[in-house]
Design a protein around this motif. Structure first.
Motif, PDB file in Angstrom:
ATOM      1  N   SER A 352      -9.040  -8.586 -17.568  1.00  0.00           N
ATOM      2  CA  SER A 352     -10.014  -8.127 -18.556  1.00  0.00           C
ATOM      3  C   SER A 352      -9.626  -8.571 -19.965  1.00  0.00           C
ATOM      4  N   SER A 353     -10.526  -9.265 -20.655  1.00  0.00           N
ATOM      5  CA  SER A 353     -10.230  -9.782 -21.990  1.00  0.00           C
ATOM      6  C   SER A 353      -9.961  -8.656 -22.980  1.00  0.00           C
ATOM      7  N   LYS A 354      -9.070  -8.943 -23.902  1.00  0.00           N
ATOM      8  CA  LYS A 354      -8.574  -7.919 -24.825  1.00  0.00           C
ATOM      9  C   LYS A 354      -8.799  -8.339 -26.278  1.00  0.00           C
ATOM     10  N   GLY A 355      -8.827  -7.333 -27.146  1.00  0.00           N
ATOM     11  CA  GLY A 355      -8.961  -7.585 -28.572  1.00  0.00           C
ATOM     12  C   GLY A 355      -7.619  -7.914 -29.191  1.00  0.00           C
ATOM     13  N   PRO A 356      -7.535  -8.032 -30.509  1.00  0.00           N
ATOM     14  CA  PRO A 356      -8.660  -7.912 -31.444  1.00  0.00           C
ATOM     15  C   PRO A 356      -9.527  -9.160 -31.443  1.00  0.00           C
ATOM     16  N   THR A 357     -10.689  -9.063 -32.075  1.00  0.00           N
ATOM     17  CA  THR A 357     -11.580 -10.214 -32.111  1.00  0.00           C
ATOM     18  C   THR A 357     -11.062 -11.249 -33.107  1.00  0.00           C
ATOM     19  N   HIS A 358     -11.392 -12.498 -32.822  1.00  0.00           N
ATOM     20  CA  HIS A 358     -11.035 -13.572 -33.754  1.00  0.00           C
ATOM     21  C   HIS A 358     -11.807 -13.404 -35.060  1.00  0.00           C
ATOM     22  N   PHE A 359     -11.207 -13.825 -36.124  1.00  0.00           N
ATOM     23  CA  PHE A 359     -11.792 -13.854 -37.466  1.00  0.00           C
ATOM     24  C   PHE A 359     -11.986 -12.456 -38.065  1.00  0.00           C
ATOM     25  N   ASP A 360     -12.631 -11.540 -37.340  1.00  0.00           N
ATOM     26  CA  ASP A 360     -12.955 -10.234 -37.905  1.00  0.00           C
ATOM     27  C   ASP A 360     -11.925  -9.167 -37.564  1.00  0.00           C
ATOM     28  N   HIS A 361     -11.088  -9.420 -36.585  1.00  0.00           N
ATOM     29  CA  HIS A 361      -9.986  -8.520 -36.197  1.00  0.00           C
ATOM     30  C   HIS A 361     -10.471  -7.115 -35.845  1.00  0.00           C
ATOM     31  N   LEU A 362     -11.603  -7.034 -35.134  1.00  0.00           N
ATOM     32  CA  LEU A 362     -12.118  -5.751 -34.672  1.00  0.00           C
ATOM     33  C   LEU A 362     -11.458  -5.392 -33.337  1.00  0.00           C
ATOM     34  N   VAL A 363     -11.318  -4.095 -33.098  1.00  0.00           N
ATOM     35  CA  VAL A 363     -10.785  -3.652 -31.813  1.00  0.00           C
ATOM     36  C   VAL A 363     -11.902  -3.708 -30.785  1.00  0.00           C
ATOM     37  N   LYS A 364     -11.691  -4.451 -29.756  1.00  0.00           N
ATOM     38  CA  LYS A 364     -12.594  -4.554 -28.618  1.00  0.00           C
ATOM     39  C   LYS A 364     -11.738  -4.597 -27.359  1.00  0.00           C
ATOM     40  N   PRO A 365     -12.231  -4.200 -26.203  1.00  0.00           N
ATOM     41  CA  PRO A 365     -13.580  -3.720 -25.932  1.00  0.00           C
ATOM     42  C   PRO A 365     -13.816  -2.320 -26.469  1.00  0.00           C
ATOM     43  N   ASP A 366     -15.061  -1.867 -26.384  1.00  0.00           N
ATOM     44  CA  ASP A 366     -15.381  -0.509 -26.816  1.00  0.00           C
ATOM     45  C   ASP A 366     -15.076   0.503 -25.718  1.00  0.00           C
ATOM     46  N   ILE A 367     -15.225   0.080 -24.471  1.00  0.00           N
ATOM     47  CA  ILE A 367     -15.126   0.984 -23.328  1.00  0.00           C
ATOM     48  C   ILE A 367     -14.799   0.147 -22.097  1.00  0.00           C
ATOM     49  N   VAL A 368     -14.324   0.772 -21.034  1.00  0.00           N
ATOM     50  CA  VAL A 368     -14.037   0.051 -19.794  1.00  0.00           C
ATOM     51  C   VAL A 368     -14.744   0.742 -18.631  1.00  0.00           C
ATOM     52  N   ALA A 369     -14.978  -0.025 -17.565  1.00  0.00           N
ATOM     53  CA  ALA A 369     -15.652   0.483 -16.374  1.00  0.00           C
ATOM     54  C   ALA A 369     -15.129  -0.289 -15.171  1.00  0.00           C
ATOM     55  N   PRO A 370     -15.279   0.255 -13.959  1.00  0.00           N
ATOM     56  CA  PRO A 370     -14.793  -0.453 -12.766  1.00  0.00           C
ATOM     57  C   PRO A 370     -15.333  -1.869 -12.690  1.00  0.00           C
ATOM     58  N   GLY A 371     -14.452  -2.810 -12.357  1.00  0.00           N
ATOM     59  CA  GLY A 371     -14.863  -4.205 -12.305  1.00  0.00           C
ATOM     60  C   GLY A 371     -14.096  -5.028 -11.292  1.00  0.00           C
ATOM     61  N   ARG A 372     -13.477  -4.371 -10.326  1.00  0.00           N
ATOM     62  CA  ARG A 372     -12.730  -5.104  -9.305  1.00  0.00           C
ATOM     63  C   ARG A 372     -13.210  -4.673  -7.920  1.00  0.00           C
ATOM     64  N   ARG A 373     -13.554  -5.670  -7.105  1.00  0.00           N
ATOM     65  CA  ARG A 373     -14.051  -5.442  -5.745  1.00  0.00           C
ATOM     66  C   ARG A 373     -15.288  -4.538  -5.744  1.00  0.00           C
ATOM     67  N   ILE A 374     -16.289  -4.999  -6.457  1.00  0.00           N
ATOM     68  CA  ILE A 374     -17.550  -4.272  -6.558  1.00  0.00           C
ATOM     69  C   ILE A 374     -18.542  -4.872  -5.558  1.00  0.00           C
ATOM     70  N   VAL A 375     -19.057  -4.080  -4.649  1.00  0.00           N
ATOM     71  CA  VAL A 375     -20.032  -4.558  -3.672  1.00  0.00           C
ATOM     72  C   VAL A 375     -21.426  -4.297  -4.218  1.00  0.00           C
ATOM     73  N   ALA A 376     -22.250  -5.345  -4.247  1.00  0.00           N
ATOM     74  CA  ALA A 376     -23.609  -5.218  -4.771  1.00  0.00           C
ATOM     75  C   ALA A 376     -24.499  -6.259  -4.108  1.00  0.00           C
ATOM     76  N   ALA A 377     -25.770  -6.226  -4.454  1.00  0.00           N
ATOM     77  CA  ALA A 377     -26.771  -7.091  -3.844  1.00  0.00           C
ATOM     78  C   ALA A 377     -26.397  -8.565  -3.962  1.00  0.00           C
ATOM     79  N   MET A 378     -26.732  -9.311  -2.926  1.00  0.00           N
ATOM     80  CA  MET A 378     -26.458 -10.750  -2.858  1.00  0.00           C
ATOM     81  C   MET A 378     -27.768 -11.519  -2.921  1.00  0.00           C
ATOM     82  N   SER A 379     -27.774 -12.608  -3.650  1.00  0.00           N
ATOM     83  CA  SER A 379     -28.983 -13.418  -3.783  1.00  0.00           C
ATOM     84  C   SER A 379     -29.493 -13.851  -2.413  1.00  0.00           C
TER      85      SER A 379
END
Length: 552
Positions: A352-379
């Motif tokens: 998961s990409s981490k802050g701070p942001t380039h140039f503006d040096h803001l703290v990001k991300p704002d929030i986190v959510a599940p993102g590993r081995r997520i089962v969902a609809a397939m095209s």
């Protein structure tokens, strides 16, 4: 699945691929008594059966294809065969507990295990974020599913004919526009359908699978805004044209949320970045914009190993892409739920990409959510890129009568973002007057900081305010005044007789999750006991996230 970014700053679909090495079982010792040998061929749950004749459902791994000899052994053991999977060399059967050891001891049986309950990650995602409670209803409040709210999916397209997007044979994909410039139609890549499924899939095709793969807001409508081609690549101009179209058609389709699981390298401040400016205008028009942070959060340098032997990689900071570097959007990082509903063992995914942001040096991300081995609809398109590249990630059903090639196993912040987009749809279903600023403020206020995320700075740059709590966010949204879009500075945000003390702990995965006391100011809301809307208040102490969130 991560693709190289071309010299012309092409956009990429933010998907991380987890490669799991094959595990080789150790051979059983040649010597030793039969009991020790059998214990290694039977699961630990069967180490003490105490002569019980109670029936248990087991998975019998056979040496070679199941045959008549196995059937005969089951009959003699007073068992009942439920199914046989020749391709997997496995029999599913109901047998008495006291017969398990005898079956395991056979030379033509490799292993016997109980048919354990399994939760795939999309089902797990809804449980560990409190979404399940929101959909089913909580004490004193009916369930919400996002009905009446439209989410625009900026991606590679949506397979609108997938059963998970149909309600009474009518697609909830109410509009489709294509800015990709590709000659192929539909979702030829496969990424966009997965994103849409996480946000708003109904799980209608889950029968015969290990779990129900419903998305976060299964009642929400979708608008397919295609900006990426069959390889998950597009141009900034594609996205700009699409955002322009969205703003123009916002009222026509009631677009309240936009999900952009895409990114490009940050080359300038958000004040001048064309994509950042475009999403800012979208937010100002009343649309909540949700973006993935990216999958560049670690290097390939191994710094150590976990107890299970998996590698620990060197973290890479300052890797959030555009438009996720904009303070106007909700930027989402990814967590790993480690296959449990408990939140206490969740960690920020290393990719998961981490802050701070380039140039503006803001703290990001704002929030986190599940993102590993997520089962969902397939095209459902023919020869999609993801299915061709990663056929092992096509989820297989547990019943021979179930539909096949309808679900896929995804990983990446691309699939964390729609968890938040779907949560926003639930919040807007509960209170349609919420503004983008209030939505963001509520989300970060109700998020829960994950432990063991390094120093305070490392933690902030990795997870922002913390892991989303959809249940608490919806409860908070219900408590906000019904005319929130008409509030002015100095007005109370909550309805009469509601204060921060009104929000009790939620039970998620057997753990009490309390409302966070970390966030004391967010996007114009000062969170004292009776939160009030402010007009650009800046406090001298605390830690500022982005340009509008402060932690104590």
């Amino acid at each position: 699945m991560l693709r190289k970014i071309s010299a012309y700053l092409s956009l990429i679909s933010l998907v991380a691929v987890t490669l799991v090495p094959a595990m080789t079982a150790s051979a059983a010792p040649r010597n030793g008594n039969q009991q020790r040998h059998v214990e290694k061929k039977a699961a630990p749950e069967f180490s003490k059966t105490n002569g019980s004749t109670a029936t248990v459902r087991v998975l019998i791994q056979t040496k070679g294809t199941p045959n008549a000899n196995h059937d005969g052994a089951l009959t003699r053991a007073h068992g009942n065969k439920r199914a046989s999977y020749d391709e997997l060399n496995t029999i599913v059967a109901d047998v008495p507990l006291n017969e398990v050891a005898g079956l395991a001891a056979r030379s033509d049986v490799l292993y016997v295990a109980p048919d354990r309950p399994v939760k795939a990650q999309m089902n797990l995602t809804n449980d560990t974020t409190g979404v399940t409670q929101v959909q089913s209803g909580q004490p004193g409040a009916s369930g919400v599913d996002g009905k009446g709210v439209t989410i625009a999916i900026f991606d590679s397209g949506i397979s609108a004919n997938h059963p998970d997007f149909l309600t009474k044979n009518k697609s909830r994909v109410i509009a489709s526009v294509d800015f990709s410039g590709s000659k192929r139609r539909g979702d030829a890549d496969g990424h966009g359908t997965g994103v849409a499924g996480v946000a708003a899939g109904s799980g209608a095709t889950s029968g015969g699978y290990a779990a129900n793969y419903a998305g976060v807001a299964p009642g929400a409508n979708l608008v397919d805004v295609r900006v990426l081609d069959e390889n998950g690549i597009g141009r900034t101009s594609n996205v700009l044209a699409a955002i322009n179209w969205m703003i123009q058609n916002r009222a026509r389709y009631n677009i309240r949320v936009a999900n952009l699981s895409l990114s490009m390298p940050v080359r300038e401040s958000f004040h001048t970045d064309p994509l950042c400016k475009a999403v800012e205008l979208a937010v100002r028009s009343g649309i909540v914009v949700v973006c993935s942070s990216g999958n560049l959060g670690r290097t390939d340098v191994i710094t150590g190993y976990n107890a299970d032997g998996s590698a620990i990689y060197q973290m890479a900071y300052g890797t959030v892409g555009s438009p996720g570097n904009s303070p106007y959007v909700i930027t989402v990082g990814a967590t790993d739920s480690h296959e449990t509903v408990r939140r206490s063992d969740d960690t920020v995914a290393s990719f998961s990409s981490k802050g701070p942001t380039h140039f503006d040096h803001l703290v990001k991300p704002d929030i986190v959510a599940p993102g590993r081995r997520i089962v969902a609809a397939m095209s459902q398109e023919v020869n999609t890129t993801l299915a061709n590249e990663y056929p092992a990630r096509i989820v297989q059903p547990v019943s021979s009568s179930a539909a096949r090639n309808v679900y896929f196993n995804y990983s990446g912040t691309s699939f964390s973002a729609p968890v938040i987009a779907g949560t926003v749809a639930l919040m807007l279903d509960a209170n349609k007057s919420l503004t983008p600023s209030l939505v963001k403020a509520i989300l970060v206020k109700t998020a829960q900081a994950l432990p063991n995320s390094g120093s305070k700075a490392q933690s902030l740059f990795s997870q922002g305010a913390g892991l989303v709590n959809a249940g608490a966010a919806v409860n908070f949204a219900r408590a906000v005044v019904p005319n929130a879009d008409h509030l002015v500075a100095g007005n109370n945000v909550l309805r009469a007789n509601n204060t921060l003390k009104s929000f009790g702990a939620m039970n998620i995965g057997g753990e009490n999750v309390k409302l966070s006391s970390r966030v004391i100011y967010a996007d114009g809301v000062l969170f004292k006991n009776q939160p009030v809307l402010t007009d650009g208040i800046m406090l001298s102490d605390g830690i500022m996230l982005s340009d509008g969130i402060m932690l104590s």
